[in-house]
Scaffold this active site. Structure first.
Site, short mmCIF file in Angstrom:
data_model
loop_
_atom_site.label_atom_id
_atom_site.label_comp_id
_atom_site.label_asym_id
_atom_site.label_seq_id
_atom_site.Cartn_x
_atom_site.Cartn_y
_atom_site.Cartn_z
NE ARG A 130 -2.08 1.79 3.23
CZ ARG A 130 -1.91 1.47 4.67
NH1 ARG A 130 -2.73 0.51 5.29
NH2 ARG A 130 -1.17 2.48 5.49
CD GLU A 149 4.83 4.06 5.74
OE1 GLU A 149 5.87 3.32 5.91
OE2 GLU A 149 3.71 3.87 6.47
CG ASN A 151 2.68 0.67 4.65
OD1 ASN A 151 3.44 0.93 5.67
ND2 ASN A 151 2.04 1.77 4.10
CB SER A 156 -3.95 -3.31 8.12
OG SER A 156 -3.26 -1.94 8.41
CE LYS A 310 8.66 4.92 7.78
NZ LYS A 310 7.79 3.88 8.04
CE LYS A 369 8.29 9.84 7.40
NZ LYS A 369 7.47 9.31 6.41
CD GLU A 373 7.17 0.19 8.02
OE1 GLU A 373 6.17 0.79 7.70
OE2 GLU A 373 8.39 0.65 7.23
N GLY A 374 4.67 1.18 11.63
CA GLY A 374 3.43 0.83 12.76
C GLY A 374 2.84 2.02 13.29
NE ARG A 455 -3.90 5.47 6.57
CZ ARG A 455 -2.53 5.14 6.94
NH1 ARG A 455 -2.06 4.37 7.88
NH2 ARG A 455 -1.72 5.43 6.18
P1 ADP Z 1 4.82 4.21 9.58
O1 ADP Z 1 5.57 3.28 8.92
O2 ADP Z 1 4.96 4.60 11.13
O3 ADP Z 1 3.32 4.25 9.18
P2 ADP Z 1 4.86 6.83 8.33
O4 ADP Z 1 6.20 7.30 7.36
O5 ADP Z 1 3.76 6.49 7.49
O6 ADP Z 1 5.68 5.68 9.20
O7 ADP Z 1 4.46 8.01 9.16
C1 ADP Z 1 3.63 7.71 9.98
C2 ADP Z 1 2.53 8.99 10.03
O8 ADP Z 1 3.30 10.22 10.10
C3 ADP Z 1 2.01 9.06 8.77
O9 ADP Z 1 0.62 8.36 8.32
C4 ADP Z 1 1.65 10.58 8.66
O10 ADP Z 1 0.48 10.85 9.22
C5 ADP Z 1 2.78 11.08 9.41
N1 ADP Z 1 3.80 11.71 8.32
C6 ADP Z 1 4.92 10.67 7.99
N2 ADP Z 1 5.69 11.30 7.04
C7 ADP Z 1 5.33 12.57 7.04
C8 ADP Z 1 5.58 13.86 6.08
N3 ADP Z 1 6.80 13.73 5.47
N4 ADP Z 1 4.78 14.81 6.20
C9 ADP Z 1 3.90 15.08 7.07
N5 ADP Z 1 3.25 13.86 7.83
C10 ADP Z 1 4.32 12.78 7.79
MG MG Z 2 2.62 4.76 7.46
#
Ligand code: ADP
Ligand code: MG
Length: 479
Positions: A130, A149, A151, A156, A310, A369, A373-374, A455
């Site tokens: 996803r 990102e 996944n 899910s 990442k 970052k 994940e999660g 979401r």
């Molecule tokens: P995870 O693997 O924990 O889901 P993500 O990279 O998806 O990590 O980051 C988790 C959440 O943080 C995302 O769902 C989003 O809401 C926020 N986020 C992540 N990267 C960014 C970004 N570059 N700008 C704004 N919000 C972000």
């Molecule tokens: Mg995410």
């Protein structure tokens, strides 16, 4: 819709508290009836008492062109992930600094190396991923699709997202907005994900073999998984749910490295566990290695899990990397690159030093970052500044990446959660597109997009998804 656009999508409807509360009751009852369900935090291992998965009262506006763009680039992302997973040299080079400092990624990488040394027994490969995006507000006010990102393990909410359109259609129908209700897109990722598993199962080629779903002991999101299991059963493909511990106790390989659990042959292993450090102990790592060594189709195999880190995402944004991974496909490369936000390596050296200096000078424009994940692992604002100050002279910084922070335009909606009062919040959304591909040897036999997930969360939360209790399920209302 009023051309005022994103900012005030459902305008006057959000003003009337009594109407909102009545609508919310109807919406919640419809959500329960449709199966938009989660187990409760109190009883995460039992379905005796369940509740609704949190969701928005109204669908949220998403520019139709961006939705189309996200769908159009999904097959490219499938190809890209598949290409990275097959490129051991790229993975090794990209992750070399990270695995020196990040023990979780290092352990995954160890298994990857062991499997490569022994020789990969698996011949059929299945990707269920996803790709997630936010809508960056450009200087001229127009929105742009930017990837957050991708996944590649345990992506899910494809199951529950298949059931939320009926809820939002219901809400709009109650309001007499029949035309608007008809604009809510149908969506059935669980069916598409199951089709991918079914294809891999078929190519594995043993009529009696099963699908093994690696499950967590405490799983609130069971109904999301059941949606896929049910689709498989409808095709006469049987699924068993087991934990890593069960595999460790009851799993074995025969001399052809066929996988057996409880004496039954396994064609496909579908991981809904194993993406964060807390999900592993020594025994579980042993079970993961056993699964990876087998010829069963792993979804994902260990290399594909690593392709979703990442660090890999950051490396893909470097000049020339996409071109090298997808030779002769300049159009795919252009579509992919158009969705990339700014991504910066923190490896030791001048480039990393400069990224850190820029983030310290303008913290609100960046996200820090780790390889996790999660949800809930990223650092923002003051916390990011402190972490960067602490990490800046240490090699530990290579286990992180820095990313441009996406700033979407907020809008009003109600986030409905069990036990929370109905009120309007300022929100932003994240769009996910589900992708499925199947490869047999060198031949790609399936490559498609199979649906979406929207979401939405209140703007006061920087991080976190639905499972983390921050975002809620939503539907795009194409504008
Ligand atoms: P995870 O693997 O924990 O889901 P993500 O990279 O998806 O990590 O980051 C988790 C959440 O943080 C995302 O769902 C989003 O809401 C926020 N986020 C992540 N990267 C960014 C970004 N570059 N700008 C704004 N919000 C972000
Ligand atoms: Mg995410």
């Amino acid at each position: 819709m009023e051309p005022a656009g994103m900012a005030n999508s459902w305008g006057s409807l959000l003003q009337e508290q009594q109407q909102l509360e009545e609508l919310a009751q109807q919406a919640v009852d419809r959500a329960l009836a449709e199966g938009v369900l989660l187990r409760t935090p109190q009883e995460p291992s039992s379905s005796d008492v369940v509740s609704y998965a949190p969701f928005t009262l109204f669908p949220s506006l998403v520019p139709g062109a961006l939705l189309e763009q996200a769908y159009a680039v999904q097959m490219d992302f499938n190809l890209l992930v598949d290409a990275v997973s097959q490129n051991a040299a790229f993975l090794e080079r990209t992750l070399s600094s990270t695995i020196k400092r990040d023990t979780f990624t290092a352990r995954l990488f160890d298994i990857h190396k062991q499997v490569l040394e022994e020789g990969i027994a698996q011949t059929v490969f299945l990707g269920l991923n996803r790709s997630d995006y936010m809508f960056q507000r450009n200087a001229d006010g127009s929105p742009a699709l930017k990837q957050i990102e991708i996944n590649t393990i345990s992506a899910s909410f494809g199951g529950l997202a298949s059931r939320t359109p009926a809820v939002h259609r219901h809400v709009l129908s109650v309001l007499g907005k029949t035309k608007e209700a008809a604009k809510i897109l149908s969506n059935n990722p669980s069916k598409g994900l199951a089709l991918g598993i079914a294809k891999a199962w078929e190519l594995y080629g043993s009529a009696k073999a099963l699908v093994l779903l690696i499950a967590q002991e405490k799983e609130r999101n069971i109904f999301d998984q059941r949606a896929i299991e049910n689709e498989l059963l409808a095709r006469n493909i049987h699924v068993i749910r087991r934990r890593f511990e069960d595999v460790s106790e009851k799993g074995s390989l025969d001399q052809d490295r066929k996988l057996f659990v409880d004496g039954q042959e396994i064609a496909v292993v579908y991981f809904r566990d194993g993406y964060m450090p807390s999900q592993y102990n020594l025994q579980n790592w042993g079970a993961r290695l056993l699964l990876e060594r087998s010829c069963a189709v792993k979804c994902p195999d260990i290399a594909t899990q690593l392709a979703g880190t990442k660090k890999v995402q950051q490396e893909l944004s470097r000049v020339g990397v996409l071109e090298a991974l997808l030779p002769g496909q300049p159009e795919a490369v252009a579509r992919l690159r158009a969705t990339f936000a700014g991504l910066y390596s923190l490896d030791m050296g001048g480039e990393g030093d400069q990224a850190i200096a820029e983030a310290l000078a303008a913290p609100s424009r960046f996200v820090l970052k780790p390889q996790r994940e999660g949800g809930g692992n990223n650092l923002y604002g003051e916390e990011m500044t402190q972490a960067l100050e602490r990490l800046k002279d240490s090699e530990e910084r290579a286990s992180y990446i820095l990313m441009e922070k996406i700033e979407p335009e907020p809008f009003g909606n109600c986030l409905l959660r069990p036990g929370s009062p109905v009120r309007v919040s300022q929100c932003i959304s994240e769009l996910g597109i589900f992708g499925v591909y199947v490869r047999q040897g060198k031949t790609l036999v399936m490559n498609r997009h199979v649906g979406h997930l929207l979401r939405t969360k209140a703007i006061e939360h920087a991080d976190g998804g639905v499972a983390a209790g921050v975002a809620v399920l939503d539907n795009p209302y194409p504008a």
